[in-house]
Design an enzyme around this catalytic site. Structure first.
Site, PDB file in Angstrom:
ATOM      1  N   ARG A   1       2.787  -1.423  -6.169  1.00 44.10           N
ATOM      2  CA  ARG A   1       2.910  -0.146  -6.859  1.00 44.10           C
ATOM      3  C   ARG A   1       4.291   0.482  -6.699  1.00 44.10           C
ATOM      4  O   ARG A   1       4.870   0.997  -7.662  1.00 44.10           O
ATOM      5  CB  ARG A   1       1.837   0.815  -6.321  1.00 44.10           C
ATOM      6  CG  ARG A   1       1.698   2.102  -7.101  1.00 44.10           C
ATOM      7  CD  ARG A   1       0.787   3.074  -6.351  1.00 44.10           C
ATOM      8  NE  ARG A   1      -0.458   2.455  -5.945  1.00 44.10           N
ATOM      9  CZ  ARG A   1      -1.592   2.478  -6.648  1.00 44.10           C
ATOM     10  NH1 ARG A   1      -1.612   3.085  -7.814  1.00 44.10           N
ATOM     11  NH2 ARG A   1      -2.689   1.902  -6.196  1.00 44.10           N
TER      12      ARG A   1
ATOM     13  N   CYS B   1     -14.691   5.624 -28.226  1.00 44.46           N
ATOM     14  CA  CYS B   1     -15.967   6.346 -28.292  1.00 44.46           C
ATOM     15  C   CYS B   1     -16.643   6.430 -26.931  1.00 44.46           C
ATOM     16  O   CYS B   1     -17.741   5.889 -26.712  1.00 44.46           O
ATOM     17  CB  CYS B   1     -16.882   5.677 -29.315  1.00 44.46           C
ATOM     18  SG  CYS B   1     -16.271   5.813 -31.002  1.00 44.46           S
ATOM     19  N   GLU B   2     -15.978   7.057 -26.000  1.00 44.25           N
ATOM     20  CA  GLU B   2     -16.479   7.308 -24.644  1.00 44.25           C
ATOM     21  C   GLU B   2     -15.951   8.661 -24.197  1.00 44.25           C
ATOM     22  O   GLU B   2     -14.760   8.952 -24.361  1.00 44.25           O
ATOM     23  CB  GLU B   2     -15.971   6.240 -23.656  1.00 44.25           C
ATOM     24  CG  GLU B   2     -16.354   4.810 -23.964  1.00 44.25           C
ATOM     25  CD  GLU B   2     -17.743   4.464 -23.484  1.00 44.25           C
ATOM     26  OE1 GLU B   2     -18.378   5.305 -22.798  1.00 44.25           O
ATOM     27  OE2 GLU B   2     -18.201   3.354 -23.810  1.00 44.25           O
TER      28      GLU B   2
ATOM     29  N   GLU C   1       3.850  -6.922   1.075  1.00 40.95           N
ATOM     30  CA  GLU C   1       3.365  -7.202  -0.269  1.00 40.95           C
ATOM     31  C   GLU C   1       3.290  -5.916  -1.102  1.00 40.95           C
ATOM     32  O   GLU C   1       2.221  -5.514  -1.564  1.00 40.95           O
ATOM     33  CB  GLU C   1       1.985  -7.866  -0.194  1.00 40.95           C
ATOM     34  CG  GLU C   1       2.015  -9.211   0.523  1.00 40.95           C
ATOM     35  CD  GLU C   1       0.631  -9.694   0.938  1.00 40.95           C
ATOM     36  OE1 GLU C   1      -0.353  -8.943   0.716  1.00 40.95           O
ATOM     37  OE2 GLU C   1       0.532 -10.794   1.490  1.00 40.95           O
TER      38      GLU C   1
ATOM     39  N   GLY D   1       0.759  -1.237   0.000  1.00 40.67           N
ATOM     40  CA  GLY D   1       0.000   0.000   0.000  1.00 40.67           C
ATOM     41  C   GLY D   1       0.790   1.287   0.000  1.00 40.67           C
ATOM     42  O   GLY D   1       0.216   2.366  -0.151  1.00 40.67           O
TER      43      GLY D   1
ATOM     44  N   TYR E   1     -10.263   6.025 -11.850  1.00 38.92           N
ATOM     45  CA  TYR E   1     -10.012   6.674 -10.562  1.00 38.92           C
ATOM     46  C   TYR E   1      -9.846   8.187 -10.657  1.00 38.92           C
ATOM     47  O   TYR E   1      -9.627   8.837  -9.635  1.00 38.92           O
ATOM     48  CB  TYR E   1      -8.713   6.135  -9.937  1.00 38.92           C
ATOM     49  CG  TYR E   1      -8.658   4.652  -9.724  1.00 38.92           C
ATOM     50  CD1 TYR E   1      -9.611   3.993  -8.959  1.00 38.92           C
ATOM     51  CD2 TYR E   1      -7.632   3.896 -10.278  1.00 38.92           C
ATOM     52  CE1 TYR E   1      -9.545   2.630  -8.760  1.00 38.92           C
ATOM     53  CE2 TYR E   1      -7.553   2.529 -10.078  1.00 38.92           C
ATOM     54  CZ  TYR E   1      -8.517   1.901  -9.319  1.00 38.92           C
ATOM     55  OH  TYR E   1      -8.444   0.551  -9.129  1.00 38.92           O
TER      56      TYR E   1
ATOM     57  N   TYR F   1      -0.614  -1.303 -12.487  1.00 37.82           N
ATOM     58  CA  TYR F   1      -2.028  -1.231 -12.841  1.00 37.82           C
ATOM     59  C   TYR F   1      -2.235  -0.567 -14.197  1.00 37.82           C
ATOM     60  O   TYR F   1      -3.240   0.098 -14.427  1.00 37.82           O
ATOM     61  CB  TYR F   1      -2.823  -0.507 -11.741  1.00 37.82           C
ATOM     62  CG  TYR F   1      -2.621  -1.140 -10.389  1.00 37.82           C
ATOM     63  CD1 TYR F   1      -3.213  -2.360 -10.088  1.00 37.82           C
ATOM     64  CD2 TYR F   1      -1.793  -0.554  -9.443  1.00 37.82           C
ATOM     65  CE1 TYR F   1      -3.001  -2.968  -8.870  1.00 37.82           C
ATOM     66  CE2 TYR F   1      -1.565  -1.150  -8.218  1.00 37.82           C
ATOM     67  CZ  TYR F   1      -2.169  -2.363  -7.937  1.00 37.82           C
ATOM     68  OH  TYR F   1      -1.941  -2.965  -6.726  1.00 37.82           O
TER      69      TYR F   1
END
Length: 421
Positions: free
Chosen positions: A278, A346-347, A275, A239, A318, A375
């Site tokens: 990132r 197309c968004e 763990e 984290g 996010y 990610y």
């Protein structure tokens, strides 16, 4: 720190010009630096020096087998959350005794896969899972080593979608019920209790939430030992965040984190597992894209790239920030102007940045999204039938494609048309 720097006016990955890779494999593509991955692993390993410990890379951040082999050869374990991740870890040569299996929805098939293939421990997240794991292990004539993931009800102060340690989150069991569930676990013939697991969220930028959670884990360890359990291992999750913008305040470094672990848990004589994902891989990767068009609207300018939200989902999912830089270094004093950086999907959500100050760019120019090694590729999809982008690994002056871009034919051949159509 990373190894993506301008040299003679051109952005390099270690000693390789990123423009050379673009010419070879096309755009968009992901590129990872071996030197950065190695350095960041060693920072965590050295932060816990003197403690019995294992650094398990959270491979949900980056699961390419070549990267896993690189880290495994350095001595890393891995944290997996699916049978597919377990299979990738084993394919990379990671031994079972360095694989930790996390996740709230482990299936019987995944439990069997890990028990028969070798596993360090299961991080159990619920009572129903505990009972199913006991049944599977007993049926195989084995005992499953477990930690119980406890939820300390700590708000990590991060994005709501990546907070995992509050009482309303889906992860773990309430710390208030932990002693009862450990007593149940100890009574099951297919279960071997080895420790405690906790993970409160991702992209944390201060040590305060960690320290609060670990203080509760220290108290629980003492209580469980008093109940007669052998608690020899503490899995502290990951984290620790990274600075996604160059002008952001830097989060705590691994050495500061390690000092905090010693201060809160060092007296317990437990093996420590962490763990990180990132912080090991985030700044070790970039996504390189090409400008397709510069579109002048009434109120804003759009920089339209060949990369899209299906290639890098974090901004759409996010609202995440990634620094975007040209591969050709801007001249000193070059004027910057606000542009919206968007992709071709197309968004309306296919937007990487709004009103981002960038130097002048033209069709054909190349840009890099920094801090895209975590990610990024793992969350990519083939939305709009856009092929998954290639991944490239660099070491010194060498580069190698470690996942190729599929052709349209390869994509289409995965579809099966029934004989009755």
């Amino acid at each position: 720190m990373d190894h993506f720097l301008y040299r003679d006016g051109h952005l390099h990955a270690e000693d390789v010009p990123l423009a050379d890779i673009a010419a070879e494999v096309g755009t968009p593509f992901y590129c990872y630096s071996t030197a950065t991955l190695t350095r960041h692993f060693h920072l965590f390993d050295e932060a816990l020096d003197g403690l019995d410990h294992l650094v398990c890379f959270a491979m949900k951040a980056l699961s390419n087998v070549a990267v896993l082999k690189l880290l495994g050869d350095l001595g890393a374990g891995v944290d997996v959350v699916s049978g597919g991740e377990y299979a990738r870890a084993r394919a990379a040569g990671i031994p079972g005794d360095r694989i930790v299996f996390s996740g709230v929805g482990k299936t019987r098939e995944e439990m069997t896969q890990a028990l028969t293939g070798g596993i360090r421990q299961f991080n159990v997240e619920s009572e129903p899972e505990l009972l199913v794991l006991d049944e599977v292990a007993t049926g195989l004539g084995l005992r499953a080593p477990i930690t119980l993931r406890v939820n300390p009800d700590i708000d990590a102060g991060t994005h709501d979608k990546i907070s995992t340690g509050r009482k309303e989150d889906k992860f773990g069991v309430p710390i208030s019920r932990a002693r009862d569930i450990y007593a149940q676990a100890a009574s099951l013939p297919g279960i071997e209790v080895v420790g405690i697991d906790v993970h409160i969220g991702s992209q944390l930028t201060s040590l305060g939430p960690f320290e609060a959670a670990y203080g509760k884990i220290a108290e629980l360890t003492e209580a469980l030992r008093g109940d007669g359990h052998t608690i020899r291992r503490l899995d502290l999750g990951g984290g620790l965040g990274i600075p996604y913008a160059r002008d952001n305040q830097a989060p705590p470094v691994p050495a500061e984190y390690g000092a905090m672990v010693r201060r809160t848990l060092g007296h317990l004589d437990c093996e420590i597992e962490i763990e990180p994902g990132r912080l090991i891989s985030g700044n070790a990767g970039v996504l390189v894209s090409r400008v397709l068009y510069v579109k002048e609207g009434e109120d804003r300018t759009f920089l339209i790239l060949d990369a899209a939200m299906n290639d890098l989902a974090r901004p759409a999912m996010y609202g995440a920030h990634h620094d975007i830089v040209p591969l050709v270094e801007p001249a000193p004093g070059a004027l910057h102007a606000p542009v919206d950086v968007v992709g071709p999907v197309c968004e309306s959500g296919d937007t990487f940045a709004r009103a981002r100050d960038l130097p002048p760019l033209a069709p054909g120019d190349l840009v890099a999204f920094r801090s895209a090694g975590a990610y990024g590729a793992v969350m990519a999809s083939e939305y709009n039938s856009r092929p998954l982008v290639p991944e490239v690994l660099v070491r010194d002056d060498q580069s190698s494609v470690i996942r190729a871009r599929p052709t349209f034919d390869e994509m289409i051949k995965r579809d099966i048309v029934p004989s009755w159509l």
